[in-house]
Design a protein around this motif. Sequence first.
Motif, PDB file in Angstrom:
ATOM      1  N   LEU A 118      -5.216  -5.782   0.839  1.00  0.00           N
ATOM      2  CA  LEU A 118      -5.401  -5.091  -0.442  1.00  0.00           C
ATOM      3  C   LEU A 118      -4.250  -4.138  -0.744  1.00  0.00           C
ATOM      4  CD1 LEU A 118      -9.212  -4.398  -0.156  1.00  0.00           C
ATOM      5  CD2 LEU A 118      -8.138  -5.688  -2.005  1.00  0.00           C
ATOM      6  N   ILE A 119      -3.846  -3.360   0.253  1.00  0.00           N
ATOM      7  CA  ILE A 119      -2.747  -2.404   0.059  1.00  0.00           C
ATOM      8  C   ILE A 119      -1.458  -3.154  -0.266  1.00  0.00           C
ATOM      9  CG2 ILE A 119      -1.268  -0.728   1.266  1.00  0.00           C
ATOM     10  CD1 ILE A 119      -3.856   0.268   2.667  1.00  0.00           C
ATOM     11  N   TYR A 120      -1.229  -4.249   0.442  1.00  0.00           N
ATOM     12  CA  TYR A 120      -0.056  -5.093   0.175  1.00  0.00           C
ATOM     13  C   TYR A 120      -0.077  -5.603  -1.270  1.00  0.00           C
ATOM     14  CZ  TYR A 120       2.717  -9.431   0.282  1.00  0.00           C
ATOM     15  OH  TYR A 120       3.595 -10.442   0.000  1.00  0.00           O
ATOM     16  N   ILE A 149       4.170  -0.908   4.930  1.00  0.00           N
ATOM     17  CA  ILE A 149       4.025  -1.501   3.588  1.00  0.00           C
ATOM     18  C   ILE A 149       3.885  -0.394   2.540  1.00  0.00           C
ATOM     19  CG2 ILE A 149       2.464  -2.810   2.076  1.00  0.00           C
ATOM     20  CD1 ILE A 149       1.770  -4.525   4.552  1.00  0.00           C
ATOM     21  N   LEU A 150       3.005   0.555   2.834  1.00  0.00           N
ATOM     22  CA  LEU A 150       2.708   1.608   1.862  1.00  0.00           C
ATOM     23  C   LEU A 150       3.897   2.546   1.675  1.00  0.00           C
ATOM     24  CD1 LEU A 150       0.594   2.733  -0.019  1.00  0.00           C
ATOM     25  CD2 LEU A 150      -0.405   3.986   1.881  1.00  0.00           C
ATOM     26  N   LEU A 151       4.543   2.930   2.769  1.00  0.00           N
ATOM     27  CA  LEU A 151       5.699   3.829   2.673  1.00  0.00           C
ATOM     28  C   LEU A 151       6.824   3.221   1.853  1.00  0.00           C
ATOM     29  CD1 LEU A 151       6.027   5.467   6.205  1.00  0.00           C
ATOM     30  CD2 LEU A 151       5.820   6.652   4.032  1.00  0.00           C
ATOM     31  N   ASP A 152       7.174   1.976   2.169  1.00  0.00           N
ATOM     32  CA  ASP A 152       8.254   1.308   1.431  1.00  0.00           C
ATOM     33  C   ASP A 152       7.948   1.280  -0.063  1.00  0.00           C
ATOM     34  OD1 ASP A 152       9.631   0.898   3.721  1.00  0.00           O
ATOM     35  OD2 ASP A 152       9.111  -1.213   3.954  1.00  0.00           O
ATOM     36  N   ALA A 153       6.682   0.953  -0.384  1.00  0.00           N
ATOM     37  CA  ALA A 153       6.287   0.851  -1.794  1.00  0.00           C
ATOM     38  C   ALA A 153       6.340   2.209  -2.482  1.00  0.00           C
ATOM     39  CB  ALA A 153       4.877   0.273  -1.890  1.00  0.00           C
ATOM     40  N   LEU A 154       5.883   3.259  -1.808  1.00  0.00           N
ATOM     41  CA  LEU A 154       5.865   4.593  -2.412  1.00  0.00           C
ATOM     42  C   LEU A 154       7.273   5.122  -2.644  1.00  0.00           C
ATOM     43  CD1 LEU A 154       2.898   6.182  -0.425  1.00  0.00           C
ATOM     44  CD2 LEU A 154       2.900   5.545  -2.828  1.00  0.00           C
ATOM     45  N   PHE A 155       8.172   4.843  -1.697  1.00  0.00           N
ATOM     46  CA  PHE A 155       9.562   5.259  -1.890  1.00  0.00           C
ATOM     47  C   PHE A 155      10.171   4.538  -3.083  1.00  0.00           C
ATOM     48  CE2 PHE A 155       9.702   6.550   2.753  1.00  0.00           C
ATOM     49  CZ  PHE A 155       9.855   7.906   2.472  1.00  0.00           C
ATOM     50  N   GLN A 156       9.936   3.233  -3.148  1.00  0.00           N
ATOM     51  CA  GLN A 156      10.478   2.446  -4.256  1.00  0.00           C
ATOM     52  C   GLN A 156       9.886   2.901  -5.595  1.00  0.00           C
ATOM     53  OE1 GLN A 156      10.022  -1.758  -3.439  1.00  0.00           O
ATOM     54  NE2 GLN A 156      10.905  -1.519  -1.399  1.00  0.00           N
ATOM     55  N   VAL A 214       1.433   9.966   3.900  1.00  0.00           N
ATOM     56  CA  VAL A 214       1.339   8.822   4.809  1.00  0.00           C
ATOM     57  C   VAL A 214       2.079   9.115   6.111  1.00  0.00           C
ATOM     58  CG1 VAL A 214       1.872   6.378   5.092  1.00  0.00           C
ATOM     59  CG2 VAL A 214       1.094   7.213   2.888  1.00  0.00           C
ATOM     60  N   VAL A 215       3.234   9.810   5.994  1.00  0.00           N
ATOM     61  CA  VAL A 215       3.993  10.194   7.198  1.00  0.00           C
ATOM     62  C   VAL A 215       3.150  11.100   8.084  1.00  0.00           C
ATOM     63  CG1 VAL A 215       5.965  11.546   8.016  1.00  0.00           C
ATOM     64  CG2 VAL A 215       6.282   9.882   6.197  1.00  0.00           C
TER      65      VAL A 215
END
Length: 300
Positions: free
Chosen positions: A156-158, A190-197, A207-208
């Motif tokens: 779901l997060i993905y 997955i979540l970190l990459d998306a939030l940064f983008q 998340v960190v």
Amino acid sequence: MKNKGIKTNVCTFNFLICAACKSGKWEEAVLLFRNMIDCGAFPDIVTFSSVLDALCKEGKTAEALNLVEEMFRRGVKSNVVTYSSLINSLCHSAQWKEATRLFNRMLDEGIAPNVVTFTTVIHALCKERRTEEALSVLELMSQRGIRLNIFTYNSLIYGMCRTDQWAEATRLFDEMVVQGVLPHIITLTILLDALFQGGMPEEAHKVVEAKVKYGMELSKITCSMLIDSYCFRGKMDKAKKVIDLMVIQDHVPDIASCYKALVNGYMQAKRIGEAFRLVEEMIEQGVMPDLETLKALRGL
């Protein structure tokens, strides 16, 4: 056995078919299945499930669907394993209409889908960016009181991240933590990459902190991205908190580059005294400022 006139039965064939399936010899399994019918041994749910599973793993969905129809004609009642294998195969081959038909038929027969069935459908829908339908399946899952697992949440997060639904992705992350489902490194990455983008460093920082809480290693890339993002926005206090988290976990690689980014951020923000104090902290931590940083400080 045949030569000696010993009559074979369904158990005999089931053993042989299961062995053929486990060896990846699905053609032999199907041949045995046909021989079984010719010998007058009628297949049961074990027989059908074994052959169906083998066909699905080989991507032979057309053959598997024909077999399902034969199973229905013979009055053999399916179970959750049979349906789950076939639905999984249909989803992977993007045969949504057929997968939905079987899923609905499963419900009509009173066979309760389990977490594997639901997660299979959700994962396939999220891969295709069909998140609204995935959330509808999630709602049905909730109505039936089926608890989500790490794989369901990851899917779901993905899916939410792929469709830029950052708020929903973060909500799902918060929900899994509240439900006591331990986030996996894949979930967090997955979540970190998306939030940064998506330009959401504060959500990424949350998340960190979760990564630290659950004892997961902070990578060089994660911390650098977070610090750079905060420095770019002039949020130096939050950038400093990330450095503090890194110092706590002294196994984090390349902390020097993160210190450098923070020193430069302080200087750009005209917080010169804090830049000098940070350099002192660097040296105390055994991290020497590079020539570029020292030149900038001398200039001041």
